[in-house]
Design a protein around this motif. Structure first.
Motif, PDB file in Angstrom:
ATOM      1  N   ASN A 171     -11.070  40.007  82.565  1.00  0.00           N
ATOM      2  CA  ASN A 171     -12.382  40.560  82.894  1.00  0.00           C
ATOM      3  C   ASN A 171     -12.627  40.314  84.377  1.00  0.00           C
ATOM      4  N   VAL A 172     -12.683  41.384  85.147  1.00  0.00           N
ATOM      5  CA  VAL A 172     -12.981  41.286  86.573  1.00  0.00           C
ATOM      6  C   VAL A 172     -14.403  41.796  86.744  1.00  0.00           C
ATOM      7  N   LEU A 173     -15.277  40.892  87.125  1.00  0.00           N
ATOM      8  CA  LEU A 173     -16.704  41.216  87.236  1.00  0.00           C
ATOM      9  C   LEU A 173     -17.137  41.312  88.688  1.00  0.00           C
ATOM     10  N   PRO A 174     -18.169  42.085  88.952  1.00  0.00           N
ATOM     11  CA  PRO A 174     -18.716  42.100  90.306  1.00  0.00           C
ATOM     12  C   PRO A 174     -19.049  40.680  90.759  1.00  0.00           C
ATOM     13  N   ARG A 175     -18.889  40.432  92.031  1.00  0.00           N
ATOM     14  CA  ARG A 175     -19.050  39.078  92.581  1.00  0.00           C
ATOM     15  C   ARG A 175     -20.395  38.438  92.235  1.00  0.00           C
ATOM     16  N   ASN A 176     -21.425  39.230  92.084  1.00  0.00           N
ATOM     17  CA  ASN A 176     -22.744  38.671  91.793  1.00  0.00           C
ATOM     18  C   ASN A 176     -23.005  38.538  90.289  1.00  0.00           C
ATOM     19  N   ARG A 177     -21.960  38.621  89.467  1.00  0.00           N
ATOM     20  CA  ARG A 177     -22.107  38.535  88.009  1.00  0.00           C
ATOM     21  C   ARG A 177     -21.459  37.296  87.406  1.00  0.00           C
ATOM     22  N   ILE A 178     -20.986  36.383  88.243  1.00  0.00           N
ATOM     23  CA  ILE A 178     -20.424  35.115  87.766  1.00  0.00           C
ATOM     24  C   ILE A 178     -21.263  34.005  88.376  1.00  0.00           C
ATOM     25  N   PHE A 179     -21.671  33.064  87.530  1.00  0.00           N
ATOM     26  CA  PHE A 179     -22.649  32.064  87.947  1.00  0.00           C
ATOM     27  C   PHE A 179     -22.195  30.638  87.660  1.00  0.00           C
ATOM     28  N   SER A 180     -22.674  29.736  88.476  1.00  0.00           N
ATOM     29  CA  SER A 180     -22.545  28.294  88.270  1.00  0.00           C
ATOM     30  C   SER A 180     -23.841  27.676  88.769  1.00  0.00           C
ATOM     31  N   GLY A 181     -24.476  26.884  87.938  1.00  0.00           N
ATOM     32  CA  GLY A 181     -25.746  26.285  88.329  1.00  0.00           C
ATOM     33  C   GLY A 181     -26.845  27.297  88.566  1.00  0.00           C
ATOM     34  N   GLY A 182     -26.743  28.466  87.945  1.00  0.00           N
ATOM     35  CA  GLY A 182     -27.757  29.497  88.060  1.00  0.00           C
ATOM     36  C   GLY A 182     -27.626  30.392  89.276  1.00  0.00           C
TER      37      GLY A 182
ATOM     38  N   MET B 133      -2.624  35.012  69.921  1.00  0.00           N
ATOM     39  CA  MET B 133      -3.498  33.993  70.400  1.00  0.00           C
ATOM     40  C   MET B 133      -4.126  34.504  71.689  1.00  0.00           C
ATOM     41  N   PRO B 134      -5.295  35.090  71.595  1.00  0.00           N
ATOM     42  CA  PRO B 134      -5.886  35.746  72.764  1.00  0.00           C
ATOM     43  C   PRO B 134      -6.321  34.778  73.869  1.00  0.00           C
ATOM     44  N   ILE B 135      -5.967  35.161  75.068  1.00  0.00           N
ATOM     45  CA  ILE B 135      -6.426  34.479  76.278  1.00  0.00           C
ATOM     46  C   ILE B 135      -7.372  35.451  76.973  1.00  0.00           C
ATOM     47  N   THR B 136      -8.554  34.971  77.320  1.00  0.00           N
ATOM     48  CA  THR B 136      -9.497  35.777  78.094  1.00  0.00           C
ATOM     49  C   THR B 136      -9.718  35.078  79.425  1.00  0.00           C
ATOM     50  N   LEU B 137      -9.423  35.777  80.503  1.00  0.00           N
ATOM     51  CA  LEU B 137      -9.626  35.254  81.842  1.00  0.00           C
ATOM     52  C   LEU B 137     -10.698  36.099  82.514  1.00  0.00           C
ATOM     53  N   THR B 138     -11.727  35.440  83.016  1.00  0.00           N
ATOM     54  CA  THR B 138     -12.824  36.121  83.704  1.00  0.00           C
ATOM     55  C   THR B 138     -12.893  35.595  85.129  1.00  0.00           C
ATOM     56  N   VAL B 139     -12.846  36.523  86.084  1.00  0.00           N
ATOM     57  CA  VAL B 139     -12.887  36.165  87.504  1.00  0.00           C
ATOM     58  C   VAL B 139     -13.753  37.183  88.252  1.00  0.00           C
ATOM     59  N   PRO B 140     -14.228  36.815  89.443  1.00  0.00           N
ATOM     60  CA  PRO B 140     -14.937  37.796  90.268  1.00  0.00           C
ATOM     61  C   PRO B 140     -13.950  38.757  90.918  1.00  0.00           C
ATOM     62  N   GLU B 141     -14.422  39.965  91.215  1.00  0.00           N
ATOM     63  CA  GLU B 141     -13.575  40.958  91.863  1.00  0.00           C
ATOM     64  C   GLU B 141     -13.056  40.427  93.197  1.00  0.00           C
ATOM     65  N   GLY B 142     -11.852  40.859  93.531  1.00  0.00           N
ATOM     66  CA  GLY B 142     -11.254  40.491  94.811  1.00  0.00           C
ATOM     67  C   GLY B 142     -10.499  39.181  94.817  1.00  0.00           C
ATOM     68  N   VAL B 143     -10.530  38.435  93.727  1.00  0.00           N
ATOM     69  CA  VAL B 143      -9.824  37.154  93.696  1.00  0.00           C
ATOM     70  C   VAL B 143      -8.320  37.366  93.572  1.00  0.00           C
ATOM     71  N   PHE B 144      -7.910  38.303  92.734  1.00  0.00           N
ATOM     72  CA  PHE B 144      -6.492  38.597  92.516  1.00  0.00           C
ATOM     73  C   PHE B 144      -6.205  40.055  92.848  1.00  0.00           C
ATOM     74  N   ASN B 145      -4.984  40.335  93.283  1.00  0.00           N
ATOM     75  CA  ASN B 145      -4.541  41.723  93.365  1.00  0.00           C
ATOM     76  C   ASN B 145      -3.828  42.054  92.051  1.00  0.00           C
ATOM     77  N   ALA B 146      -3.402  43.296  91.863  1.00  0.00           N
ATOM     78  CA  ALA B 146      -2.806  43.722  90.592  1.00  0.00           C
ATOM     79  C   ALA B 146      -1.555  42.916  90.247  1.00  0.00           C
ATOM     80  N   ASP B 147      -0.716  42.619  91.227  1.00  0.00           N
ATOM     81  CA  ASP B 147       0.486  41.831  90.960  1.00  0.00           C
ATOM     82  C   ASP B 147       0.140  40.417  90.541  1.00  0.00           C
ATOM     83  N   THR B 148      -0.861  39.833  91.176  1.00  0.00           N
ATOM     84  CA  THR B 148      -1.272  38.473  90.853  1.00  0.00           C
ATOM     85  C   THR B 148      -1.884  38.409  89.469  1.00  0.00           C
ATOM     86  N   GLU B 149      -2.654  39.422  89.090  1.00  0.00           N
ATOM     87  CA  GLU B 149      -3.252  39.447  87.745  1.00  0.00           C
ATOM     88  C   GLU B 149      -2.172  39.332  86.673  1.00  0.00           C
TER      89      GLU B 149
END
Length: 142
Positions: free
Chosen positions: A49-60, A1-17
């Motif tokens: 999925n850890v994306l560059p900070r400018n690649r996650i959007f809300s309200g455009g 049962m796949p879980i996909t988590l997408t966050v901006p870079e810098g939100v979690f460190n490796a242990d937190t991930e």
């Protein structure tokens, strides 16, 4: 049962991930009462999925936000209460792990269901009845 988590870079460190994924996995298994099921435990999988900070959007606009997508067969989280419990728990897990960088209002959780017969594990296709049978037949995980 796949879980996909997408966050901006810098939100979690490796242990937190790793901890976030373990908590999301445990939440799903706990809600379903399958924490010790030898079939289910190894089949709760996922990607981060850890994306560059400018690649996650809300309200455009670029935003500190997180997205959790859980793909399931129809036999899982079948009741509205089970779905609600997963959504609430997943939101709190991600928000807490972000140490305040992502507030609960910026966590979106999506539960997606596969069509009956469209679930595959290890090269074998399962319909809902066969998947339910495999889960029921499994011994406790060790």
């Amino acid at each position: 049962m796949p879980i996909t988590l997408t966050v901006p870079e810098g939100v979690f460190n490796a242990d937190t991930e790793a901890k976030v994924f373990a908590e999301l996995t445990d939440t799903l298994l706990d809600i379903e009462g399958l924490q010790d099921n030898a079939f289910m435990v190894p089949n709760v999988v996922g990607t981060l999925n850890v994306l560059p900070r400018n690649r996650i959007f809300s309200g455009g606009a670029a935003a500190e936000a997180a997205f959790v997508e859980l793909k399931l067969p129809a036999v899982a989280l079948a009741s509205p209460d089970a779905k609600r419990r997963f959504i609430e728990s997943a939101t709190q897990i991600v928000a807490r792990a972000s140490s305040g960088r992502i507030v609960p209002e910026r966590v979106w959780v999506n539960v997606v269901y596969a069509a009956d017969g469209a679930w595959g594990i290890g090269g074998r296709g399962y319909d809902n009845a066969a998947l339910g049978g495999a889960i029921q037949a499994a011994a406790p995980a060790r």
